[in-house]
Structures are given as structure tokens and as C-alpha cells.
Design a protein around this motif. Structure first.
Motif, mmCIF file in Angstrom:
data_model
loop_
_atom_site.group_PDB
_atom_site.id
_atom_site.type_symbol
_atom_site.label_atom_id
_atom_site.label_comp_id
_atom_site.label_asym_id
_atom_site.label_seq_id
_atom_site.Cartn_x
_atom_site.Cartn_y
_atom_site.Cartn_z
ATOM 1 N N UNK A 188 -16.589 -1.933 -22.151
ATOM 2 C CA UNK A 188 -15.936 -2.032 -20.836
ATOM 3 C C UNK A 188 -14.746 -1.089 -20.706
ATOM 4 N N UNK A 189 -14.550 -0.213 -21.712
ATOM 5 C CA UNK A 189 -13.404 0.694 -21.659
ATOM 6 C C UNK A 189 -13.551 1.736 -20.551
ATOM 7 N N UNK A 190 -14.791 2.116 -20.267
ATOM 8 C CA UNK A 190 -15.076 3.077 -19.199
ATOM 9 C C UNK A 190 -15.976 2.409 -18.162
ATOM 10 N N UNK A 191 -15.858 2.838 -16.919
ATOM 11 C CA UNK A 191 -16.752 2.331 -15.881
ATOM 12 C C UNK A 191 -18.178 2.787 -16.185
ATOM 13 N N UNK A 192 -19.138 1.877 -15.982
ATOM 14 C CA UNK A 192 -20.524 2.168 -16.333
ATOM 15 C C UNK A 192 -21.131 3.280 -15.486
ATOM 16 N N UNK A 193 -20.531 3.560 -14.319
ATOM 17 C CA UNK A 193 -21.106 4.558 -13.424
ATOM 18 C C UNK A 193 -20.425 5.918 -13.528
ATOM 19 N N UNK A 194 -19.678 6.158 -14.627
ATOM 20 C CA UNK A 194 -19.020 7.451 -14.815
ATOM 21 C C UNK A 194 -19.862 8.348 -15.719
ATOM 22 N N UNK A 195 -19.753 9.673 -15.572
ATOM 23 C CA UNK A 195 -20.483 10.585 -16.468
ATOM 24 C C UNK A 195 -20.085 10.389 -17.927
ATOM 25 N N UNK A 196 -18.828 10.067 -18.174
ATOM 26 C CA UNK A 196 -18.364 9.882 -19.554
ATOM 27 C C UNK A 196 -19.072 8.705 -20.222
ATOM 28 N N UNK A 197 -19.212 7.622 -19.480
ATOM 29 C CA UNK A 197 -19.902 6.440 -20.018
ATOM 30 C C UNK A 197 -21.362 6.773 -20.313
ATOM 31 N N UNK A 198 -22.012 7.414 -19.349
ATOM 32 C CA UNK A 198 -23.422 7.761 -19.507
ATOM 33 C C UNK A 198 -23.629 8.672 -20.716
ATOM 34 N N UNK A 199 -22.763 9.664 -20.888
ATOM 35 C CA UNK A 199 -22.905 10.594 -22.005
ATOM 36 C C UNK A 199 -22.681 9.891 -23.340
#
Length: 242
Positions: A66-77
Motif C-alpha cells: 500500500x506504499x504506492x497507489x495501485x494505479x501508478x506506473x511505479x506500482x505497476x513496474x
């Protein structure tokens, strides 16, 4: 080449695990499971006491939760690289031995194993053992059928935008809302907007020793990760007129 088996563990109570999963787990020399860094992991907790004394454990720790939003490119990468890495590790391991991967609920119902499966299917020998879903355990715990007759059941994610949730909630006769946690206030607001809040239940840790069932209207704030919101259907059924 060895064989990769994904064992569906069911909703949490070890007694609700299938015989096929139980056989695979108790015989395994190598067992892998997902977990948050620093935690034992729910899948590992379910199989406590079932593993061989000489088992080799492979903890697949998520790089982010949960540190990054799931819909961000950083999370996806971050997640894509994580699954790529573990798929490569498992493929290398299978050159000399079998492996069992544990998965809560059913592996093909929002399970993390799906991401490994999509990377390894066609490359290695694979077996997926189905499991009772978490939502099945939760609605059974309420003591009420979730659907009757022609009821339409919708399964929604609490991560959806509220307006999308409301539209889907308004159309459905029965509801299951997953990924609650910090999304619970938004879920509560969406249910209230479509007039279904008073009929909703929050089931935490369904089938587990710390199971708790409450009416959602009486719950404030957020809730634990392992919690599901339910709205039961009341559709067609044979009844004798009074």
C-alpha cells in the motif's frame, strides 16, 4: 523438468482445504508463498503444522503493498518486475525439482498466482488445484444464502471509483465487495447512495478463529485486509401463499 503445483488453500480454516491440496502440501519438499515483507503471511499460517520437517520454504515478498497507489506506473513496474523475477526463479528451480505454491482462496479468483501462471504457462508443467473462495466462507458464516432464484450477484473491488461502484451496486441483487481496508468509507458511502447500506454486512477473517460479523452501518473508519462486505439477495423462491 519438475512440476509446479499451485494449491488453493480455501478461505482460511485449514479444515476447508481440499484433499488434493492437502496431499500436495504435505508431500512437498519445496513450498513457495506470497507475503508482505516482515510478515509470516496468511498462506503460510494456514498450512502451519502440515509441512514436512525437511521442507524448503521460499517466501515471495511483495516489493510494495500500500506504499504506492495501485494505479501508478511505479506500482505497476515494481509488481511486474517482481513477478518476472519469481517466474524466472521458479522455472530454474523446476529443472531439478518440483515446487508447490500456496494460494489463499482459489488461485484463479483474484489470486497473485495468476501473474506467475501467465508467465510460466507453456514453459513448464503446471497443475492448479481449485479452492473454496474467501467470499464463500464469509457468506456461509453469516448464516444466510447469498443468492436466491434469479438473483444477480456482483463481485466488486473497493478500489473502484465510487461512482462506478454505485452504478454496479444499483444494478445487482446481491453484492460482494472485496479489497476493503482503507476503502471501507468509500464503500459505505456508495451503498448508502443506492439505499443498500442497512442490508450490508462486514465479515472480517471469515472462517478463521478471529472471525467477526457486523452490520456495516454500525462500523466506522477502516477495517483489516481480510474483510469482505456482503449484501444478500432476496430473489425468487418457492413459497406457499398464506
Amino acid at each position: 523438468m519438475g512440476k509446479l503445483i499451485c494449491a488453493g488453500l480455501g478461505p482460511g480454516d485449514p479444515d476447508l482445504m481440499s484433499l488434493r491440496s492437502h496431499r500436495a502440501i504435505t508431500a512437498a519438499r519445496d513450498v513457495a508463498y506470497f507475503r508482505k515483507a516482515g510478515r509470516a503471511g496468511q498462506a503460510r499460517r494456514i498450512v502451519e503444522g502440515l509441512l514436512r520437517a525437511d521442507v524448503r520454504e521460499h517466501a515471495m515478498e511483495y516489493p510494495v503493498t500500500t506504499e504506492l497507489r495501485f494505479d501508478t506506473p511505479e506500482y505497476n513496474q515494481a509488481l511486474a518486475l517482481f513477478y518476472d523475477d519469481w517466474a524466472a526463479r521458479i522455472e530454474a528451480h523446476l529443472k531439478s525439482a518440483d515446487m508447490v505454491v500456496l494460494c489463499e482462496g482459489d488461485p484463479f479468483f483474484y489470486g497473485s498466482f495468476m501473474h506467475l501462471y501467465s508467465r510460466l504457462a507453456g514453459k513448464v508443467e503446471l497443475e492448479v488445484i481449485p479452492g473454496i473462495t474467501g467470499m464463500t466462507g464469509c457468506w456461509t458464516a453469516t448464516g444466510q444464502p447469498i443468492t436466491w432464484g434469479d438473483d444477480v450477484l456482483s463481485v466488486l473491488m473497493g478500489t473502484l471509483p465510487q461512482e462506478v461502484m454505485q452504478a454496479r451496486m444499483a444494478e445487482a441483487d446481491a453484492l460482494v465487495v472485496m479489497k476493503t481496508g482503507r476503502n471501507l468509507p468509500k464503500i459505505r458511502s456508495a451503498l448508502a447512495a443506492v439505499g443498500k447500506l442497512d442490508a450490508a454486512y462486514l465479515v472480517e477473517a471469515g472462517t478463521m478463529p478471529n472471525q467477526r460479523i457486523r452490520r456495516l452501518a454500525e462500523v466506522e473508519g477502516e477495517c483489516p485486509y481480510f474483510a469482505i462486505v456482503l449484501v444478500h439477495g432476496h430473489g425468487r423462491r418457492p413459497e406457499i401463499p398464506e
